[in-house]
Design a protein around this motif. Structure first.
Motif, mmCIF file in Angstrom:
data_model
loop_
_atom_site.group_PDB
_atom_site.id
_atom_site.type_symbol
_atom_site.label_atom_id
_atom_site.label_comp_id
_atom_site.label_asym_id
_atom_site.label_seq_id
_atom_site.Cartn_x
_atom_site.Cartn_y
_atom_site.Cartn_z
ATOM 1 N N GLY A 80 5.025 18.909 -6.936
ATOM 2 C CA GLY A 80 4.235 19.998 -6.328
ATOM 3 C C GLY A 80 3.451 19.509 -5.125
ATOM 4 N N TYR A 81 3.556 18.196 -4.866
ATOM 5 C CA TYR A 81 2.868 17.636 -3.691
ATOM 6 C C TYR A 81 3.866 16.866 -2.843
ATOM 7 C CZ TYR A 81 -1.315 19.354 -5.698
ATOM 8 O OH TYR A 81 -2.242 20.226 -6.177
ATOM 9 N N LYS A 82 3.597 16.804 -1.546
ATOM 10 C CA LYS A 82 4.521 16.096 -0.656
ATOM 11 C C LYS A 82 3.758 15.124 0.241
ATOM 12 C CE LYS A 82 4.510 19.863 2.711
ATOM 13 N NZ LYS A 82 5.252 20.947 3.319
ATOM 14 N N LYS A 83 4.552 14.286 0.919
ATOM 15 C CA LYS A 83 3.960 13.262 1.792
ATOM 16 C C LYS A 83 3.813 13.794 3.218
ATOM 17 C CE LYS A 83 5.468 8.741 3.505
ATOM 18 N NZ LYS A 83 6.506 7.724 3.266
ATOM 19 N N GLY A 84 2.709 13.460 3.848
ATOM 20 C CA GLY A 84 2.533 13.734 5.272
ATOM 21 C C GLY A 84 2.335 12.401 5.959
ATOM 22 N N THR A 85 2.734 12.319 7.218
ATOM 23 C CA THR A 85 2.534 11.057 7.942
ATOM 24 C C THR A 85 1.752 11.319 9.218
ATOM 25 O OG1 THR A 85 4.632 11.369 9.079
ATOM 26 C CG2 THR A 85 4.673 9.997 7.097
ATOM 27 N N GLY A 86 1.112 10.274 9.713
ATOM 28 C CA GLY A 86 0.357 10.378 10.955
ATOM 29 C C GLY A 86 0.082 8.983 11.462
ATOM 30 N N LYS A 87 -0.932 8.864 12.290
ATOM 31 C CA LYS A 87 -1.230 7.572 12.908
ATOM 32 C C LYS A 87 -1.953 6.665 11.927
ATOM 33 C CE LYS A 87 -0.870 9.078 17.611
ATOM 34 N NZ LYS A 87 -1.462 9.479 18.875
ATOM 35 N N LYS A 88 -1.223 5.713 11.351
ATOM 36 C CA LYS A 88 -1.770 4.766 10.365
ATOM 37 C C LYS A 88 -2.408 5.511 9.187
ATOM 38 C CE LYS A 88 -1.033 1.230 13.180
ATOM 39 N NZ LYS A 88 0.039 0.268 12.951
ATOM 40 N N ILE A 89 -1.757 6.581 8.800
ATOM 41 C CA ILE A 89 -2.230 7.365 7.647
ATOM 42 C C ILE A 89 -1.012 7.949 6.938
ATOM 43 C CG2 ILE A 89 -2.539 9.468 9.034
ATOM 44 C CD1 ILE A 89 -4.846 10.288 7.279
ATOM 45 N N VAL A 90 -1.052 7.948 5.594
ATOM 46 C CA VAL A 90 -0.107 8.769 4.826
ATOM 47 C C VAL A 90 -0.974 9.727 4.012
ATOM 48 C CG1 VAL A 90 1.961 7.324 4.657
ATOM 49 C CG2 VAL A 90 0.039 6.870 3.139
ATOM 50 N N GLU A 91 -0.420 10.890 3.725
ATOM 51 C CA GLU A 91 -1.244 11.900 3.050
ATOM 52 C C GLU A 91 -0.480 12.539 1.907
ATOM 53 O OE1 GLU A 91 -3.967 14.438 5.238
ATOM 54 O OE2 GLU A 91 -2.754 13.988 6.997
ATOM 55 N N ILE B 36 0.860 -1.208 0.000
ATOM 56 C CA ILE B 36 0.000 0.000 0.000
ATOM 57 C C ILE B 36 0.889 1.248 0.000
ATOM 58 C CG2 ILE B 36 -1.651 1.349 1.394
ATOM 59 C CD1 ILE B 36 -2.610 -1.478 2.495
ATOM 60 N N LEU B 37 1.904 1.223 0.877
ATOM 61 C CA LEU B 37 2.783 2.394 0.980
ATOM 62 C C LEU B 37 3.614 2.570 -0.301
ATOM 63 C CD1 LEU B 37 3.886 2.105 4.732
ATOM 64 C CD2 LEU B 37 2.093 3.537 3.764
ATOM 65 N N ALA B 38 3.984 1.466 -0.911
ATOM 66 C CA ALA B 38 4.745 1.556 -2.178
ATOM 67 C C ALA B 38 3.858 2.140 -3.275
ATOM 68 C CB ALA B 38 5.263 0.176 -2.566
ATOM 69 N N ASP B 39 2.590 1.710 -3.344
ATOM 70 C CA ASP B 39 1.661 2.264 -4.351
ATOM 71 C C ASP B 39 1.429 3.757 -4.094
ATOM 72 O OD1 ASP B 39 1.522 -0.263 -5.336
ATOM 73 O OD2 ASP B 39 -0.640 -0.537 -5.070
ATOM 74 N N PHE B 40 1.339 4.107 -2.815
ATOM 75 C CA PHE B 40 1.163 5.526 -2.459
ATOM 76 C C PHE B 40 2.350 6.340 -2.978
ATOM 77 C CE2 PHE B 40 2.381 8.978 0.359
ATOM 78 C CZ PHE B 40 1.231 9.723 0.432
ATOM 79 N N GLU B 41 3.569 5.820 -2.769
ATOM 80 C CA GLU B 41 4.783 6.540 -3.206
ATOM 81 C C GLU B 41 4.768 6.729 -4.720
ATOM 82 O OE1 GLU B 41 7.039 8.025 -1.374
ATOM 83 O OE2 GLU B 41 6.595 7.163 0.589
ATOM 84 N N GLU B 42 4.235 5.732 -5.437
ATOM 85 C CA GLU B 42 4.172 5.845 -6.902
ATOM 86 C C GLU B 42 3.273 7.009 -7.314
ATOM 87 O OE1 GLU B 42 3.111 2.510 -9.463
ATOM 88 O OE2 GLU B 42 4.633 1.318 -8.408
#
Ligand SMILES: O=P(O)(O)OC[C@H]1O[C@H](O[C@H]2O[C@H](CO)[C@@H](O)[C@H](O)[C@H]2O)[C@H](O)[C@@H](O)[C@@H]1O
Length: 263
Positions: A168-179, A155-161
């Motif tokens: 122009g967009y960046k990753k955010g992290t939190g409790k069992k969430i990536v944004e 899931i996290l690898a697909d998100f990174e793709e």
């Protein structure tokens, strides 16, 4: 400066209460994990009547702002009090009493782009059981709390793709969430400073801003207040990681206990 051992608000020493003594607190509060316990599904994070009543009473005495990663309209509805300031999408949209309002000036560019990214991320929700896409106006969360453990890396690898395809967009992290968030120099800390300025509190020495939060994105606000001793950061349920917060509270119940002491 980060610290690994912030002090408990309700510890042996009374340091927190000494710091706020004789001054009016301006309260900046995260929602999930601070005003409500973390639960399995975001839509079930309902604020208790006791917490709502405490916020209503606090707002009669102090400035109270909810600063959240949630969508602003969502959190407004959940809290349901008119006399609070609300900042949603990690501060990209802010509103409050007496016409206080700010929305990021790049709206017309960001919204159509985020709509396209949302469609791309929806593929993850279709592909993986338990993944939940959480669209806020200026960010899109991918919740994986209810996904199968063995699928989380994929899931996290697909998100990174998806992220890599969207400059122009960046990753955010939190409790069992990536944004996925706009890669702009704006966050909860800048939102807090903007609110203090707009409400005329930034230069008022009788006011002490206090920010309470529990997650990665709250660090920006802790850091903003720590700079030049503007205010105080309190981390809820501190995990032991280094933090810009100076104090800790154990859990949401202790947040409520602090509110009662401030009233
Ligand atoms: O800035 P916050 O108010 O703390 O919002 C951060 C995110 O909170 C929500 O997700 C988190 O809480 C959920 C309910 O307890 C939980 O199920 C999830 O795993 C957590 O990540 C919210 O849904 C997100 O949009 C916020 O960004």
């Amino acid at each position: 400066m980060t610290k690994s051992n912030p002090k408990p608000v309700f510890g042996d020493q009374n340091d927190f209460f000494e710091e706020v003594k004789g001054r009016k607190t301006a309260l900046f509060l995260d929602y999930d994990g601070t005003l409500t316990p973390i639960v399995s599904r975001p839509e079930d994070a309902q604020i208790s009547q006791e917490m709502k009543d405490l916020l209503a009473q606090l707002a009669e005495k102090y400035t109270v702002a909810v600063i959240t990663g949630r969508d602003m309209d969502d959190v407004k509805k959940l809290v349901g009090l008119n006399n609070l300031v609300y900042a949603g999408s990690h501060g990209f949209r802010i509103s409050g009493p007496d016409g206080l309002y700010k929305e990021h000036e790049k709206t017309s560019v960001l919204l159509p782009e985020l709509n396209i990214i949302e469609k791309e991320l929806m593929e993850l929700q279709k592909k993986y059981k338990g993944v939940q896409i959480d669209r806020k106006r200026y960010a899109i969360g991918v919740h994986y709390r209810n996904a199968k453990d063995e699928e989380i890396d994929d899931i996290l690898a697909d998100f990174e793709e998806v992220l890599a395809k969207n400059p122009g967009y960046k990753k955010g992290t939190g409790k069992k969430i990536v944004e996925i968030k706009p890669d702009l120099d704006w966050h909860k800390g800048k939102a807090v400073l903007w609110i203090l300025q707009e409400l005329g509190l930034a230069a008022d020495d009788s006011v002490i801003p206090v920010y309470i939060g529990d997650d990665d994105t709250d660090e920006d606000a802790f850091e903003a207040l720590e700079t030049d001793g503007i205010g105080i950061g309190i981390m809820v349920e501190h995990s032991g990681n280094s933090t810009h917060a100076s104090y800790t509270l154990k859990d949401v119940d202790e947040v409520a206990t602090l509110f009662k002491k401030l009233l």
